[in-house]
Motif scaffolding. Structure first.
Motif, PDB file in Angstrom:
ATOM      1  N   PRO A  21       0.843  -1.190   0.000  1.00  0.00           N
ATOM      2  CA  PRO A  21       0.000   0.000   0.000  1.00  0.00           C
ATOM      3  C   PRO A  21       0.888   1.254   0.000  1.00  0.00           C
ATOM      4  O   PRO A  21       1.914   1.294   0.679  1.00  0.00           O
ATOM      5  CB  PRO A  21      -0.778  -0.106   1.317  1.00  0.00           C
ATOM      6  N   SER A  22       0.498   2.245  -0.788  1.00  0.00           N
ATOM      7  CA  SER A  22       1.255   3.488  -0.913  1.00  0.00           C
ATOM      8  C   SER A  22       0.284   4.657  -0.928  1.00  0.00           C
ATOM      9  O   SER A  22      -0.893   4.488  -1.245  1.00  0.00           O
ATOM     10  CB  SER A  22       2.075   3.483  -2.202  1.00  0.00           C
ATOM     11  N   VAL A  23       0.804   5.847  -0.624  1.00  0.00           N
ATOM     12  CA  VAL A  23      -0.083   7.006  -0.565  1.00  0.00           C
ATOM     13  C   VAL A  23       0.573   8.244  -1.162  1.00  0.00           C
ATOM     14  O   VAL A  23       1.720   8.561  -0.858  1.00  0.00           O
ATOM     15  CB  VAL A  23      -0.567   7.281   0.887  1.00  0.00           C
ATOM     16  N   GLY A  46       4.991   4.452   1.561  1.00  0.00           N
ATOM     17  CA  GLY A  46       4.139   3.283   1.741  1.00  0.00           C
ATOM     18  C   GLY A  46       4.837   2.256   2.596  1.00  0.00           C
ATOM     19  O   GLY A  46       5.804   2.559   3.285  1.00  0.00           O
ATOM     20  N   GLY A  47       4.353   1.041   2.522  1.00  0.00           N
ATOM     21  CA  GLY A  47       4.939  -0.018   3.325  1.00  0.00           C
ATOM     22  C   GLY A  47       4.559  -1.371   2.780  1.00  0.00           C
ATOM     23  O   GLY A  47       3.954  -1.488   1.720  1.00  0.00           O
ATOM     24  N   ILE A  48       4.911  -2.389   3.522  1.00  0.00           N
ATOM     25  CA  ILE A  48       4.590  -3.761   3.142  1.00  0.00           C
ATOM     26  C   ILE A  48       3.547  -4.298   4.108  1.00  0.00           C
ATOM     27  O   ILE A  48       3.719  -4.232   5.328  1.00  0.00           O
ATOM     28  CB  ILE A  48       5.855  -4.639   3.139  1.00  0.00           C
ATOM     29  N   LEU A  49       2.466  -4.806   3.546  1.00  0.00           N
ATOM     30  CA  LEU A  49       1.357  -5.318   4.343  1.00  0.00           C
ATOM     31  C   LEU A  49       1.805  -6.496   5.200  1.00  0.00           C
ATOM     32  O   LEU A  49       2.476  -7.408   4.724  1.00  0.00           O
ATOM     33  CB  LEU A  49       0.217  -5.751   3.413  1.00  0.00           C
ATOM     34  N   ILE A  63       3.552   5.496   7.551  1.00  0.00           N
ATOM     35  CA  ILE A  63       3.722   6.936   7.397  1.00  0.00           C
ATOM     36  C   ILE A  63       4.032   7.575   8.750  1.00  0.00           C
ATOM     37  O   ILE A  63       4.881   8.463   8.848  1.00  0.00           O
ATOM     38  CB  ILE A  63       2.474   7.585   6.749  1.00  0.00           C
ATOM     39  N   GLN A  64       3.368   7.103   9.786  1.00  0.00           N
ATOM     40  CA  GLN A  64       3.650   7.616  11.134  1.00  0.00           C
ATOM     41  C   GLN A  64       5.089   7.281  11.547  1.00  0.00           C
ATOM     42  O   GLN A  64       5.829   8.135  12.011  1.00  0.00           O
ATOM     43  CB  GLN A  64       2.655   7.048  12.147  1.00  0.00           C
TER      44      GLN A  64
END
Length: 152
Positions: A21-23, A46-49, A63-64
């Motif tokens: 997921p990315s933003v 983003g990151g890895i689920l 993101i935090q």
């Protein structure tokens, strides 16, 4: 140990499907927040689920942790997969296929303080003045985003 590390322990360098997921975070001036690890290409955060986590929780957590921003709301932008997101390093490192889930965010809190321990850089850029070192796939998607935003 996270999910991908556990899987790598079982399958070695064999192909692994990763949900990322990315933003695209836009500020009040219509600029987009890009980030990169020291020496890498610019992209959207983003990151890895992980197991037992929603894609929205994954984005908010990453993101935090990485940028010090609190995401208040997200709007789905698109879901992407295919050969453009396939990586097979030549030096025998991990092989993976990414399923990218892109979101748009204009409702967030914080100033954006990258995690210095991870050597992350973050900066807002105008959509028509993206850095040359921007990942080509991301750059193409941001051109699409610019077209959508102009119609709003």
């Amino acid at each position: 140990m996270d999910y991908c590390e556990n899987m790598r322990g079982m399958i070695g360098n064999s192909p692994l499907i990763i949900v990322r997921p990315s933003v695209a975070i836009l500020n009040n001036q219509g600029e987009i927040l890009l980030n990169r690890y020291k020496g890498g290409t610019w992209g959207i955060p983003g990151g890895i689920l992980q197991l037992n986590e929603s894609v929205e929780e994954c984005i908010k957590r990453n993101i935090q942790a990485d940028l010090g921003l609190t995401i208040n709301s997200l709007q789905l932008f698109g879901v992407y997969s295919g050969l453009e997101l396939y990586t097979k390093p030549e030096n025998g490192e991990d092989e993976y296929h990414i399923v990218a889930i892109g979101y748009l965010c204009t409702d967030y809190e914080g100033e954006g303080t990258p995690d210095a321990n991870q050597e992350i850089e973050a900066e807002f850029f105008k959509l028509e003045q993206l850095p040359e070192e921007t990942d080509p796939f991301i750059k193409n998607k941001l051109v699409e985003l610019k077209g959508i935003l102009e119609k709003i």
